[in-house]
Motif scaffolding. Structure first.
Motif, PDB file in Angstrom:
ATOM      1  N   GLU A  71       0.816  -1.211   0.000  1.00 37.33           N
ATOM      2  CA  GLU A  71       0.000   0.000   0.000  1.00 37.33           C
ATOM      3  C   GLU A  71       0.852   1.263   0.000  1.00 37.33           C
ATOM      4  OE1 GLU A  71      -3.269   0.252  -0.226  1.00 37.33           O
ATOM      5  OE2 GLU A  71      -3.737  -1.889  -0.115  1.00 37.33           O
ATOM      6  N   SER A  75       2.536   1.343  -4.333  1.00 38.40           N
ATOM      7  CA  SER A  75       1.391   2.093  -4.855  1.00 38.40           C
ATOM      8  C   SER A  75       1.593   3.563  -4.494  1.00 38.40           C
ATOM      9  CB  SER A  75       0.071   1.605  -4.256  1.00 38.40           C
ATOM     10  OG  SER A  75      -0.073   0.205  -4.373  1.00 38.40           O
ATOM     11  N   HIS A  77      -0.972   6.448  -3.652  1.00 37.77           N
ATOM     12  CA  HIS A  77      -2.372   6.810  -3.483  1.00 37.77           C
ATOM     13  C   HIS A  77      -2.626   8.307  -3.643  1.00 37.77           C
ATOM     14  CE1 HIS A  77      -3.636   2.788  -2.386  1.00 37.77           C
ATOM     15  NE2 HIS A  77      -2.588   2.696  -1.581  1.00 37.77           N
ATOM     16  N   HIS A  85      -5.099   1.275  -6.729  1.00 36.73           N
ATOM     17  CA  HIS A  85      -3.672   1.091  -6.471  1.00 36.73           C
ATOM     18  C   HIS A  85      -2.846   1.664  -7.619  1.00 36.73           C
ATOM     19  CE1 HIS A  85      -5.128  -2.065  -3.600  1.00 36.73           C
ATOM     20  NE2 HIS A  85      -4.157  -1.529  -2.885  1.00 36.73           N
TER      21      HIS A  85
END
Length: 289
Positions: A71, A75, A77, A85
């Protein structure tokens, strides 16, 4: 170690078998470590229902492995409009990879404990950025322990690495990708579970269904009961002859399909935005059933 054993443990990048460019077995990894080789090992624990795998990592990981957050590090965000993602930039991958201790010319092994999702994402991101010699531990952490591999607790903090990446824009990096417009016109494999593909349920995204014309090949169907990838012939049969690309909910488990087909000698493009990007535009068609 005998001479025959030493001959068997050839340099990683001298291998000419496609599958061995993508995957490494737990027994081979153990042999290499015993022989004194020091690949960088990355633990990429991630599940859709438990995206933060740090606690599981700290309870037990392959000795020397560094935790990688799918996360937070695989990725970005902060990027809008690219699905749940979005891919990180190459510069961010380089900075993270140096924190993980990646060094130029040193092999990398990535692993996870759930259906090869985290490790396939790491393999795709790193190789798309231009980092060579990255392999997925076939069968994941379960294969390591089943082979008698020991586990280490706590946190590993490596010496900073010096690796460099060749591509800053991973959407146009060393691996093929599809935009939403391109995905609309090519044969696609949908890596999600059948019930999500059909549109029976949709636990994450706002719309249920799939991209019209896509064929459902769940990423888990490419794995044997022990979590290892199926033989090449079975992977090719399941993928079919005409598939050009793969997608899933947000570009994570689709990387398992891309990695599996790469191991079998097929080069599929990844649609990184996947269903989470596609279904957010009400003008795009949706198919169910």
């Amino acid at each position: 170690m005998g001479r025959a054993k030493r001959r068997d443990l050839v340099r990683w990048h001298d291998r000419r078998v496609t599958r061995e460019h993508v995957l490494i077995g737990a027994t081979e990894l153990a042999q290499r470590l015993k022989a004194g080789e020091q690949p960088t090992i990355l633990d990429v624990r991630w599940q859709l229902a438990a995206p933060d795998g740090r606690a599981a990592y700290e309870r037990g990981h392959i000795p020397g492995a560094v935790y990688v957050s799918l996360e937070g590090e695989l990725s970005d965000h902060s990027v809008a409009g690219q699905g749940r993602h979005p891919l990180p930039s190459g510069r961010d991958v380089e900075a993270a990879a140096r924190r993980w201790g990646l060094r130029t010319g040193t092999p990398v092994v990535v692993y996870d404990d759930w259906n090869r999702a985290g490790s396939a994402r790491a393999w795709w991101v790193l190789t798309a950025a231009g980092i060579a010699d990255v392999r997925i531990l076939d069968g994941g952490l379960a294969a390591w322990t089943a082979a008698g591999g020991a586990l280490q607790t706590g946190v590993v903090t490596p010496e900073p690495g010096d690796v460099t990446v060749a591509h800053d824009d991973l959407y146009a990096g060393a691996r093929r990708t599809l935009t939403a417009a391109q995905a609309a016109g090519v044969p696609l494999l949908d890596a999600r579970a059948p019930e999500r593909f059909r549109g029976d349920v949709e636990p994450v995204d706002p719309v249920a269904g799939h991209i019209p014309g896509a064929r459902n090949v769940p990423s888990t169907s490419l794995l044997a009961d022990d979590g290892t990838f199926l033989p090449d012939a079975d992977l090719i049969r399941l993928a079919g002859d005409d598939a050009v690309g793969a997608y899933c909910g947000s570009g994570v488990t689709a990387a398992v399909v891309v990695a599996a087909l790469a191991a079998a000698g097929r080069d599929l493009a990844l649609y990184p935005g996947s269903w989470s990007q596609w279904c957010c535009d009400p003008t795009r068609p949706v198919e169910r059933g």
